[in-house]
Motif scaffolding. Structure first.
Motif, PDB file in Angstrom:
ATOM      1  N   SER D  61       0.850  -1.186   0.000  1.00 49.73           N
ATOM      2  CA  SER D  61       0.000   0.000   0.000  1.00 49.73           C
ATOM      3  C   SER D  61       0.884   1.234   0.000  1.00 49.73           C
ATOM      4  O   SER D  61       1.848   1.317   0.754  1.00 49.73           O
ATOM      5  N   PHE D  83      -3.376   0.575  -3.396  1.00 50.23           N
ATOM      6  CA  PHE D  83      -2.746  -0.721  -3.233  1.00 50.23           C
ATOM      7  C   PHE D  83      -2.066  -1.091  -4.545  1.00 50.23           C
ATOM      8  O   PHE D  83      -2.532  -0.725  -5.627  1.00 50.23           O
ATOM      9  N   VAL D 101       1.203  -8.083   3.058  1.00 48.13           N
ATOM     10  CA  VAL D 101       1.004  -6.692   2.669  1.00 48.13           C
ATOM     11  C   VAL D 101       2.125  -5.858   3.242  1.00 48.13           C
ATOM     12  O   VAL D 101       2.414  -5.944   4.435  1.00 48.13           O
ATOM     13  N   GLN D 103       2.912  -2.303   4.212  1.00 52.65           N
ATOM     14  CA  GLN D 103       2.168  -1.061   4.450  1.00 52.65           C
ATOM     15  C   GLN D 103       3.151   0.101   4.482  1.00 52.65           C
ATOM     16  O   GLN D 103       3.883   0.289   5.444  1.00 52.65           O
ATOM     17  N   TRP D 145      -7.281  -4.583   5.038  1.00 48.92           N
ATOM     18  CA  TRP D 145      -7.590  -5.383   3.840  1.00 48.92           C
ATOM     19  C   TRP D 145      -8.792  -6.213   4.224  1.00 48.92           C
ATOM     20  O   TRP D 145      -8.706  -7.097   5.064  1.00 48.92           O
TER      21      TRP D 145
END
Lengths: 280, 627, 213, 228
Positions: D61, D83, D101, D103, D145
């Motif tokens: 992201s 994203f 993910v 971030q 998410w």
């Protein structure tokens, strides 16, 4: 109409027989009857399309739909029967307007009066039916009355978020879930609100629908009477993924519900008295 | 004034757009830039909307200057009133086709202008409907994607609403109504031109919405959802504001014309029913639309100035928007419906060769609907949680409307009763309307009753219901009215042989489409979804096939309109042998309609009388007058 | 495509035109009434609702009603002067009307300036993001803005009246034209009084700051 | 006959133009097929549900939208979060899916702290930089998410929501973005079906709710999730 006396009927040859004996009236009555019967044969369709019912208020709603459909069949048939008959019987085709005009009668007060009274009566029936049913349809008229001897209602806080529903059970130590679990035959009270925009909380097979409005708390309740898995949808356009703002409502027995709650980490054990009653 | 036309309007409009954009940027952004190094994102958002609004304002003001809308008021303030010659120029004297592209005051020119813009809007709205149905053909379609889909749903809604609001009162209310009542022009010819050009100026703004971010909110533009929409939302709000002004102007004008300018002897009981329908419609719009405008003004202030009317964290409420919106929203459906039904009521006696059955009942019904329609708005909010205790009263007022509506049905079938039913295309519109509107009306009763609404609110059932009324009744009626008045407005006959095919194909497709939609509505498909569960696949597929059929039918109809208009048979002045005044003047209608104003001695429905001397005019009908 | 080119304009007599225009202006005023009604509804409804207790957040001071009444007072004065002038015109006293129109113009401009001054003086704090704090301040600003818009239109109309009177356009038979302007003056003044009463006497919300229906 | 032919010809032309107009509008407004990120299957894994394929997805992201595939809404917006690399995801049916993910974005207080908790993952936990967690403080949420779908009789209910701890914006990495927090979580998929996921942290445009802009456009903070 100022300078013309109201001619009721002025057919030249002979005074007409009373209205109900005229051939056209009989033909129309026949067409009406046929159309009505066809219509009445189809009244099960709305209720069938609406699928299974999971609560008493959905039963009421389906009953209402069937009743209204049954009532509207003869009404629609009247208009269509007269239209079909008129067009078939009195049709004139040609490129130029007909030489001779139709009889010049301007109104028929008894018919207008009868028509108004009948539609007034139908309206009243529909209205009274609605008022009687409001008591059982909580979103519209406040909360439904609890059946005598029932368990106290369980509160579920429903929050609409952009495109996800979530449910909190404050009496069970604020356990939270994305799927709405409901114990069978127990009144559940929904406190509905929204974190962002207006949503509409809709359990399709239970006939539950109430808006989730930011900054406000709206209330509704339901007594689920069938075990199974039902659809929760959003009925108010709420942005990008409005279409995907759906989840499930699972109605389970009280034991299964308790087990699920324990599993979710309910801090407060469900009071035993309630459990006994619920298990019955 | 003589040099101004649509080209200068566009040039001035573009200049206004650019100038307003730069000015707004300088005025609003410069102070912020001078202050902090980085503006907070909330402020940036306000500034974007502020600039968008100002730019649209610049376009409309520039356009209206360029078309010459402001020369009248400015000259009034300066005390330089129009001379007769200038007034005649403004009325379009001796200008041929050019008068359709100017600020022309002649009501017949305005009527044609309205007709064309209505057809353009219906075409665009119909195109969007096709795209929407294409996306919904299969459950998991990725054709449009959610943002575009939601925007197109909103655009389809608002374009169709605007088009259907003006589709009768614009073309026919302007072209036909003054002749019908024996007037030489509207009460306020310049306001008439103003009302049209305001709409014309704002249509480009509306059509630009999908290209400036869209308005993924549906046409209702509910707040606070509308608050997070891109600047396309500003385009919507701005369009509504201008459209409301245009409606108020047109409403005051048409109402005054009908009330004050009926010719001698035309008492209210001798006034054609169409006039009642149009006055009911525009008269209802006068108090109703300003609330919609207010809703959008507040929305614009929230978005551009930073007020908090609809912002729950700032004390506002979405219920406020819903109330203001539906205060307009429900009367608006009657604004659309009533004039279309009145047009059909007007032509039914002509094609049944019979007087209108119970004229009084028709008038009572129309007034009853108008009166009740402002007391029913909250039936759109039964399940909103706003004032649940008021559910009962609103249910009552809503359901009482079915009584006057039922009376209108009686008037229709009573007029057909024992008539000489001359089966021409306008009359076929009556049959189709009777079929569709019965279904639309009955499903409306379902929705008016809270137990049924509880299940059906917000579902495809609602969509199907209001399409049956607005399209099945109102648009069908308008198609009938167009064919009926086509000879008078264009001077040529409408080719019914082919037109019939278009009309009936569209009607069949229409019933198929919304049958499918009723099915999925009952089954619980929400409105305005771009994808849906597999269980709704069959009904949606049926709907899409039906929609394509409508599209084909409408295209055939459109072809017939265009070809008949350009090359159709020359029409006589009164091809239907009708008795209302507009058929007694020559075709094409001369500039001031009547050289000598007619005097009316009876109502225009005296079919079947021994001596058809009704609607006597001092001016002998000029049969066969042609170009 | 007009049939005849020998068209001459038909003029209706002033009385007919006058009655027509009075009716039309009344209808336009009805539309404006509906708009102002919407704003009044907004104010009272939000005040009653008091969502989140944010009608008047803590620490907010209500605007002093003095300035509102100053504006309204100027408007009432303007209305009286203009209406008397129109009556004089009907009685055939054109110079009196001319003077009244100019005075009313000045009064409308004074009211407009005062109104804008009030909007600048409102002590409503805008947060760092530029938003109003609460719906009371939002409503007050909007109502004041609507009144300023009214006054702008009034000033333009009165300017036209004064100028046309100067050019001698008005006499007894055309005295209905100033009467139309009087209707407008009357309505904007009434709306200012109604809004003034509302914002003076209905300030603090009667509802507790709660989240609920 | 000739007249009839001419009329028929023009009629067909009118219909063709009309259909062409609709098709043209459709082409203009249609969503281009998004670039799909297909999960990489690396062997199988033994689970309580039997032996399932193990699929891996990686997302990042970003505080702007200079990265990744975006729909027709105008490509990169410097002021929109996003994203990446793709938001259209595809995973195999009946498998264990592990998503990682990164971030890169900072964060603030989330509106509804339901989304500061982990829901729907295996054992209800996720890993933040290798440490398991079940919830994070609601005032340090960067994004979430959140996967959900359209339930129907033949589609399994899948719901997964994981909060992504905000990155420290002071510490900038080599790609110019803050050094990311790495969040990893796993969940099971059922029968094939189409689902949607989006972020629940209000990080878009608007004066209220802030769900506009990037939040309300597919391809930035929301996307599809195809189980195939």
């Amino acid at each position: 109409m100022t300078d013309t006396a109201v001619h009721q009927t002025e057919d030249p040859p002979a005074p007409e027989p009373p209205g109900w004996k005229r051939p056209e009236v009989r033909s129309i009555a026949l067409i009406w009857l046929v159309l009505t019967i066809v219509g009445e044969c189809l009244v099960w369709i709305p209720s069938w399309l609406m699928g299974p019912s999971a609560s008493t208020q959905m039963d009421d709603i389906k009953q209402t739909m069937t009743l209204f459909t049954a009532m509207s069949a003869p009404v629609a048939a009247v208009i269509w029967a007269i239209m079909i008959y008129s067009v078939a019987r009195w049709r004139y085709t040609g490129d130029e307007p007909p030489e001779d005009d139709a009889p010049d009668f301007r109104t028929n007060s008894p018919v207008v009066l009868l028509w108004s009274i009948l539609s007034g009566v139908l309206t009243l029936v529909v209205f009274i039916w609605g008022m009687l049913k409001i008591a059982a349809i909580p979103a519209a008229g406040g909360l439904a009355a609890l059946p005598a001897g029932a368990m106290p209602p369980m509160v579920v806080e429903v929050t609409g978020n952009q495109w996800v529903w979530n449910f909190t059970y404050p009496e069970l130590g604020n356990i939270q879930s994305d799927v709405l679990y409901l114990p069978l035959d127990r009144t559940t009270l929904f406190d509905v609100t929204s974190a962002d925009v207006i949503h509409s909380f809709w359990i399709v097979e239970m006939g539950v629908k109430v808006d989730a409005t930011p900054g406000q708390l709206t209330k509704t309740d339901v007594v689920p009477h069938s075990i199974g898995s039902f659809d929760v949808r959003c009925a108010e356009l709420c942005g990008l993924l409005h279409a995907a703002m759906e989840t499930q409502a699972k109605v389970v027995t009280q034991e299964e519900f308790d087990a699920w709650a324990q599993d979710k980490g309910a801090e407060v054990p469900i009071e035993p008295a309630a459990q006994e009653e619920g298990g019955a | 004034m003589r040099r101004l036309n649509i080209i200068t309007a566009i040039v001035f409009g573009l200049i206004g757009t650019i100038a307003a954009h730069y000015l707004a940027t300088i005025i609003f952004v410069m102070p912020v830039l001078e202050g902090d190094a980085e503006a907070p994102s909330g402020l940036v958002w306000l500034l974007e909307n502020r600039i968008a609004f100002t730019t649209m304002f610049g376009w409309v003001v520039g356009f209206m200057i360029g078309i010459g809308a402001f020369s009248g008021p400015v000259r009034w303030v300066l005390g330089k009133d129009l001379t007769d010659e200038e007034a005649l120029f403004l009325a379009g004297k001796d200008q041929g086709i050019g008068r359709y592209f100017r600020f022309t005051t002649d009501h017949k020119v305005v009527g044609i202008q309205y007709l064309v813009i209505t057809m353009v809007l219906l075409g665009v709205g119909g195109t969007l409907a096709m795209l929407i149905r294409t996306n919904l053909m299969t459950p998991d379609s990725a054709f449009l994607g959610p943002t575009t889909y939601n925007t197109l749903v909103g655009m389809h809604g608002i374009i169709m609403i605007v088009a259907t609001i003006i589709m009768i009162t614009g073309p026919f209310g302007n072209f036909i109504l003054p002749i019908m009542i024996g007037a030489r022009d509207m009460a306020f010819p310049r306001l008439n031109a103003l009302s049209f050009w305001l709409i014309a100026s704002v249509v480009p703004v509306l059509l630009s919405v999908p290209f400036i971010g869209g308005m993924p909110t549906g046409w209702t533009a509910y707040n606070p959802l509308a608050d997070q929409a891109p600047i396309g939302m500003d385009g919507f709000a701005f369009t509504i504001i201008v459209f409301a002004i245009s409606s108020a102007v047109a409403g005051a004008n048409i109402t005054t014309t009908a009330v004050k300018m009926r010719t001698r002897g035309m008492t209210w009981t001798r006034t054609p029913i169409f006039v009642f329908g149009v006055v009911a419609s525009v008269g209802l719009a006068i108090p109703a639309f300003p609330t919609f405008m207010a809703a959008q003004v507040l929305s614009g202030l929230d978005r551009g100035v930073g007020t908090t009317f609809y912002d729950a964290s700032g004390g506002g409420s979405g219920w406020l928007y819903a109330n203001l919106f539906w205060l307009m929203g429900h009367p608006e459906v009657y604004v659309i419906l009533i004039p279309a039904l009145a047009a059909l009521l007007e032509l039914t006696p002509v094609f049944t060769r019979r007087p209108l059955f119970s004229f009084k009942a028709a008038v009572v019904a129309i007034s009853g609907i108008v009166g009740l329609s402002i007391l029913v708005w909250a039936h759109h909010m039964y399940i909103s949680g706003w004032a649940p205790k008021l559910g009962g009263p609103f249910m009552l007022t809503t359901e009482i409307i079915s009584i006057p509506t039922g009376l209108l049905f009686l008037v229709f079938i009573g007029t057909m009763w024992r008539g000489r039913i001359w089966t021409r295309l306008p009359m076929m519109a009556v049959y189709a309307m009777l079929w569709n509107f019965v279904i639309g009306g009955i499903t409306g009763v379902y929705l008016s009753d809270i137990p049924a609404d509880e299940a059906m609110h917000g579902s495809m059932f609602v969509t199907a219901h209001f399409h049956y009324t607005l399209m099945g009744a109102a648009l069908t009626g308008t198609m009938g009215a167009l064919v009926y008045w086509f000879p008078k407005m264009t001077g040529r006959m409408f080719d019914e042989r082919l037109g019939k095919w278009g009309f009936w194909i569209a009607q069949v497709g229409f019933n198929v489409t919304f049958l499918g939609m009723f099915m999925v509505g009952f089954a619980g498909q929400p409105r305005r979804v771009f994808n849906y569960s597999e269980v709704f696949a069959t009904g949606n597929f049926i709907s899409t096939m039906g929609a394509y059929t409508i599209g084909i039918g409408m295209l055939i109809f459109m072809y017939v309109v265009i070809s008949s208009w350009s090359r159709g048979a020359i029409a006589s002045s009164n091809p239907w042998k009708a008795k209302t005044l507009e058929w007694q003047v020559p075709t094409p209608v001369p500039l001031e309609n009547f050289d000598v104003l007619p005097i009316i001695t009876s109502d225009p429905y005296g079919y079947g009388r021994p001596s058809p001397d009704l609607a006597a005019t001092d001016q002998a009908p000029k049969e066969g007058a042609s170009l | 495509m007009t049939m005849t080119t020998e068209v001459h304009l038909h003029h209706d007599d002033p009385d007919t035109v006058g009655s027509r225009e009075r009716f039309g202006v009344a209808l336009l005023i009805v539309a404006d009434i509906a708009f102002v009604f919407s704003l009044v509804f907004t104010y009272t409804y939000l005040r009653f609702l008091n969502t989140d207790g944010a009608w008047m957040p803590e620490g907010m001071v209500a605007a002093a009603p003095g300035e509102t009444w100053l504006v309204t007072g100027a408007m009432i004065l303007g209305l009286v002067v203009f209406a008397l002038g129109a009556r004089d015109l009907k009685a055939g006293k054109q110079p009196k009307f001319r003077r009244a129109a100019w005075i009313a113009l000045v009064l409308s401009i004074i009211a407009l300036v005062l109104q804008i001054q009030q909007m600048r003086n409102f002590n409503f704090s805008l947060g760092e993001k530029g938003y109003f704090a609460g719906t009371y301040s939002s409503s007050m600003m909007t109502l004041a803005g609507a009144n300023a818009f009214h006054l702008t239109l009034t000033a333009i109309i009165t300017l036209g009246m004064a100028n046309r009177a100067r050019l001698g356009k008005y006499n007894e038979p055309t005295s209905w034209q100033p009467r139309l302007a009087t209707y407008w003056w009357l309505w904007v003044t009434i709306s200012a009084v109604v809004v003034g009463l509302m914002t003076t006497f209905l300030v603090a919300s009667p509802s507790l700051p709660s989240m609920g229906t | 006959m000739r007249r009839f032919m001419i009329r028929a010809f023009f009629l067909v032309v009118t219909i063709a133009i009309g259909v062409g107009f609709v098709v043209g509008a459709g082409v203009l407004l249609a969503q281009p097929a998004p670039a799909v990120q297909v999960a990489e299957v690396r062997g199988t894994v033994q689970t309580p549900q039997g032996e399932l394929p193990h699929a891996f997805l990686k997302l990042e992201s970003y505080p702007d939208s200079m990265q990744g595939f975006h729909g027709p809404d105008g490509g990169a917006h410097p002021d929109w979060v996003t994203f990446g690399p793709q938001t259209a995801l595809q995973v195999p049916a009946h498998s264990l899916v592990t998503i990682t993910v990164l971030q890169h974005d900072g964060g603030e207080v989330i509106t509804n702290d339901y989304f500061a908790k982990v829901h729907g993952t295996v054992d209800g936990v996720a890993q933040l930089n290798g440490e398991p967690f079940t919830q994070i403080p609601p005032d340090t949420v960067g994004h979430t998410w959140t996967l959900h779908g359209i339930p129907s009789p033949d589609q399994d209910q899948v719901f997964v929501s994981v909060p992504l701890q905000a990155a420290n914006e002071e510490v900038v990495g080599e790609n110019g973005y803050p050094v990311p927090n790495e969040v990893t979580f796993s969940f099971y998929t059922g029968d094939p079906g189409l689902y949607y996921w989006n972020c629940e942290f209000p990080c878009g445009d608007g004066t209220y709710a802030n769900f506009g802009g990037a939040m309300s456009a597919e391809g930035y903070m929301a996307g599809t999730f195809t189980v195939l």
